[in-house]
Design a protein around this motif. Structure first.
Motif, PDB file in Angstrom:
ATOM      1  N   LEU A  28       0.780  -1.046  -0.087  1.00 46.07           N
ATOM      2  CA  LEU A  28       0.015  -0.157  -0.107  1.00 46.07           C
ATOM      3  C   LEU A  28       0.876   1.313  -0.060  1.00 46.07           C
ATOM      4  O   LEU A  28       0.676   2.182  -0.847  1.00 46.07           O
ATOM      5  N   GLU A  29       2.028   1.169   0.914  1.00 49.90           N
ATOM      6  CA  GLU A  29       2.886   2.559   0.945  1.00 49.90           C
ATOM      7  C   GLU A  29       3.380   2.610  -0.681  1.00 49.90           C
ATOM      8  O   GLU A  29       3.395   3.665  -1.163  1.00 49.90           O
ATOM      9  N   ARG A  30       4.002   1.778  -1.328  1.00 53.24           N
ATOM     10  CA  ARG A  30       4.454   1.747  -2.535  1.00 53.24           C
ATOM     11  C   ARG A  30       3.319   2.432  -3.482  1.00 53.24           C
ATOM     12  O   ARG A  30       3.886   3.018  -4.495  1.00 53.24           O
ATOM     13  N   ALA A  31       2.086   1.918  -3.456  1.00 57.22           N
ATOM     14  CA  ALA A  31       1.219   2.063  -4.442  1.00 57.22           C
ATOM     15  C   ALA A  31       0.842   3.872  -4.235  1.00 57.22           C
ATOM     16  O   ALA A  31       0.740   4.425  -4.996  1.00 57.22           O
ATOM     17  N   LEU A  32       0.718   4.004  -2.660  1.00 57.15           N
ATOM     18  CA  LEU A  32       0.354   5.324  -2.630  1.00 57.15           C
ATOM     19  C   LEU A  32       1.509   6.382  -2.968  1.00 57.15           C
ATOM     20  O   LEU A  32       1.290   7.565  -3.533  1.00 57.15           O
ATOM     21  N   ASP A  33       2.531   5.953  -2.926  1.00 64.05           N
ATOM     22  CA  ASP A  33       3.845   6.887  -3.089  1.00 64.05           C
ATOM     23  C   ASP A  33       4.295   6.854  -4.606  1.00 64.05           C
ATOM     24  O   ASP A  33       5.220   7.672  -5.114  1.00 64.05           O
ATOM     25  N   PHE A  42      -8.812   5.357  -0.144  1.00 66.08           N
ATOM     26  CA  PHE A  42      -8.324   3.925  -0.016  1.00 66.08           C
ATOM     27  C   PHE A  42      -9.682   3.227   0.653  1.00 66.08           C
ATOM     28  O   PHE A  42      -9.942   3.640   1.696  1.00 66.08           O
ATOM     29  N   GLN A  43     -10.167   2.306   0.146  1.00 65.54           N
ATOM     30  CA  GLN A  43     -11.378   1.294   0.471  1.00 65.54           C
ATOM     31  C   GLN A  43     -10.809   0.375   1.344  1.00 65.54           C
ATOM     32  O   GLN A  43      -9.948  -0.549   0.550  1.00 65.54           O
ATOM     33  N   PHE A  44     -11.088   0.105   2.461  1.00 61.07           N
ATOM     34  CA  PHE A  44     -10.804  -1.239   3.133  1.00 61.07           C
ATOM     35  C   PHE A  44     -11.875  -2.012   3.041  1.00 61.07           C
ATOM     36  O   PHE A  44     -12.888  -1.877   3.395  1.00 61.07           O
ATOM     37  N   LEU A  61      -2.945   0.303   8.057  1.00 66.20           N
ATOM     38  CA  LEU A  61      -3.267   0.709   6.805  1.00 66.20           C
ATOM     39  C   LEU A  61      -3.877   2.296   6.912  1.00 66.20           C
ATOM     40  O   LEU A  61      -3.736   3.076   6.041  1.00 66.20           O
ATOM     41  N   GLN A  62      -4.652   2.324   8.094  1.00 66.44           N
ATOM     42  CA  GLN A  62      -5.094   3.779   8.201  1.00 66.44           C
ATOM     43  C   GLN A  62      -3.916   4.592   8.869  1.00 66.44           C
ATOM     44  O   GLN A  62      -3.730   5.952   8.267  1.00 66.44           O
ATOM     45  N   GLU A  63      -3.021   4.374   9.409  1.00 64.21           N
ATOM     46  CA  GLU A  63      -1.786   5.178   9.676  1.00 64.21           C
ATOM     47  C   GLU A  63      -0.891   5.427   8.281  1.00 64.21           C
ATOM     48  O   GLU A  63      -0.660   6.767   8.210  1.00 64.21           O
ATOM     49  N   ILE A  64      -0.894   4.580   7.391  1.00 64.30           N
ATOM     50  CA  ILE A  64      -0.210   4.869   6.121  1.00 64.30           C
ATOM     51  C   ILE A  64      -1.109   5.783   5.324  1.00 64.30           C
ATOM     52  O   ILE A  64      -0.390   6.685   4.805  1.00 64.30           O
ATOM     53  N   CYS A  65      -2.550   5.671   5.241  1.00 60.10           N
ATOM     54  CA  CYS A  65      -3.334   6.626   4.499  1.00 60.10           C
ATOM     55  C   CYS A  65      -3.139   8.155   5.251  1.00 60.10           C
ATOM     56  O   CYS A  65      -3.139   9.155   4.464  1.00 60.10           O
ATOM     57  N   VAL A  70      -4.631  10.535   2.367  1.00 59.46           N
ATOM     58  CA  VAL A  70      -5.633   9.735   1.678  1.00 59.46           C
ATOM     59  C   VAL A  70      -6.682   9.338   2.626  1.00 59.46           C
ATOM     60  O   VAL A  70      -6.757   8.842   3.735  1.00 59.46           O
ATOM     61  N   ALA A  71      -7.915   9.669   2.143  1.00 55.01           N
ATOM     62  CA  ALA A  71      -8.897   9.373   2.750  1.00 55.01           C
ATOM     63  C   ALA A  71      -9.196   7.695   3.183  1.00 55.01           C
ATOM     64  O   ALA A  71      -8.868   6.931   2.216  1.00 55.01           O
ATOM     65  N   PHE A  72      -9.448   7.367   4.260  1.00 52.03           N
ATOM     66  CA  PHE A  72      -9.562   5.759   4.604  1.00 52.03           C
ATOM     67  C   PHE A  72     -11.033   5.686   4.856  1.00 52.03           C
ATOM     68  O   PHE A  72     -11.853   5.835   5.638  1.00 52.03           O
ATOM     69  N   ILE A  73     -11.721   4.807   3.627  1.00 51.24           N
ATOM     70  CA  ILE A  73     -13.004   4.457   3.611  1.00 51.24           C
ATOM     71  C   ILE A  73     -13.390   2.966   4.103  1.00 51.24           C
ATOM     72  O   ILE A  73     -12.604   2.139   3.410  1.00 51.24           O
TER      73      ILE A  73
END
Length: 213
Positions: A28-33, A42-44, A61-65, A70-73
């Motif tokens: 997830l970090e790689r994708a967002l960066d 980002f939808q969980f 995942l919430q912390e990364i967003c 990035v909105a955590f949905i």
């Protein structure tokens, strides 16, 4: 959802695979960066696990967003979204109402609604106070089966008429996304196209298509 990169006509709404354990936080970090600012939500989306386990998986995942704005949905579950203090919830047609979500999650929550291929459902969601509507599936999807198959013209109609953002979803890849971008989709919801391969290369490929449209 806000548009921190207003110059990007369309942004990515990333949906998790069902398995977010193991190395997924690093992915997830790689994708967002990969292209900063391209992914704005980002939808969980997890199934068949209890809330305690879901909360445990969601935390990193919430912390990364949050670190990347990035909105955590949370998908489907108003109670889980409330427990996590998520930025919002995405509701299917059987997951409760916008009004219920607003009451539980507060005025600042971002509430999205699945509207399939229906103008009527989308207008109803908008009137109820949804922050975005989602149309799809535009293409066959291995992530989630859907008998609904709207055309890009639906996106074009909505964006020409209504200011509420719309999300296009369902089997979207860098190879087939151009008609949806050109129709005016505010967000492309993507999952398998990113997680079934190299997430960095996939996000960059979407960015190239958006920039070229």
């Amino acid at each position: 959802m806000t548009d921190p990169n207003a110059e990007l006509s369309t942004q990515l709404y990333l949906i998790s695979p069902l398995d977010v354990s193991g190395e997924f936080p690093q992915r997830l970090e790689r994708a967002l960066d990969a292209v900063p600012g391209l992914v704005t939500a980002f939808q969980f989306r997890v199934k068949d696990i209890d809330q305690h386990e879901a909360a445990r998986l969601a935390e990193p995942l919430q912390e990364i967003c949050a670190a990347r704005e990035v909105a955590f949905i949370v998908n489907d579950s108003i109670p889980l979204a409330k427990r996590l203090g998520a930025d919002g919830v995405h509701l299917g047609q059987k997951d409760g109402t916008v009004e219920e979500a607003r009451e539980e999650l507060g005025r600042g929550a971002q509430i999205g609604v699945t509207c399939h291929a229906s103008r009527h459902l989308a207008l109803e969601a908008g009137e109820a106070g949804a922050d975005y509507v989602a149309f799809g599936a535009f293409f066959p999807s291995t992530t989630k089966q859907s008998e609904h198959r709207p055309e890009p013209e639906l996106v074009e109609w909505w964006t020409g008429l209504i200011e509420i953002p719309c999300v296009a979803i369902g089997g979207i890849t860098p190879e087939n996304c151009r008609p949806l971008i050109e129709a005016g989709a505010d967000f492309l919801a993507v999952s398998g196209a990113v997680w079934n391969g190299d997430e960095v290369a996939s996000v960059k490929a979407f960015a190239e298509q958006i920039a070229a449209s």
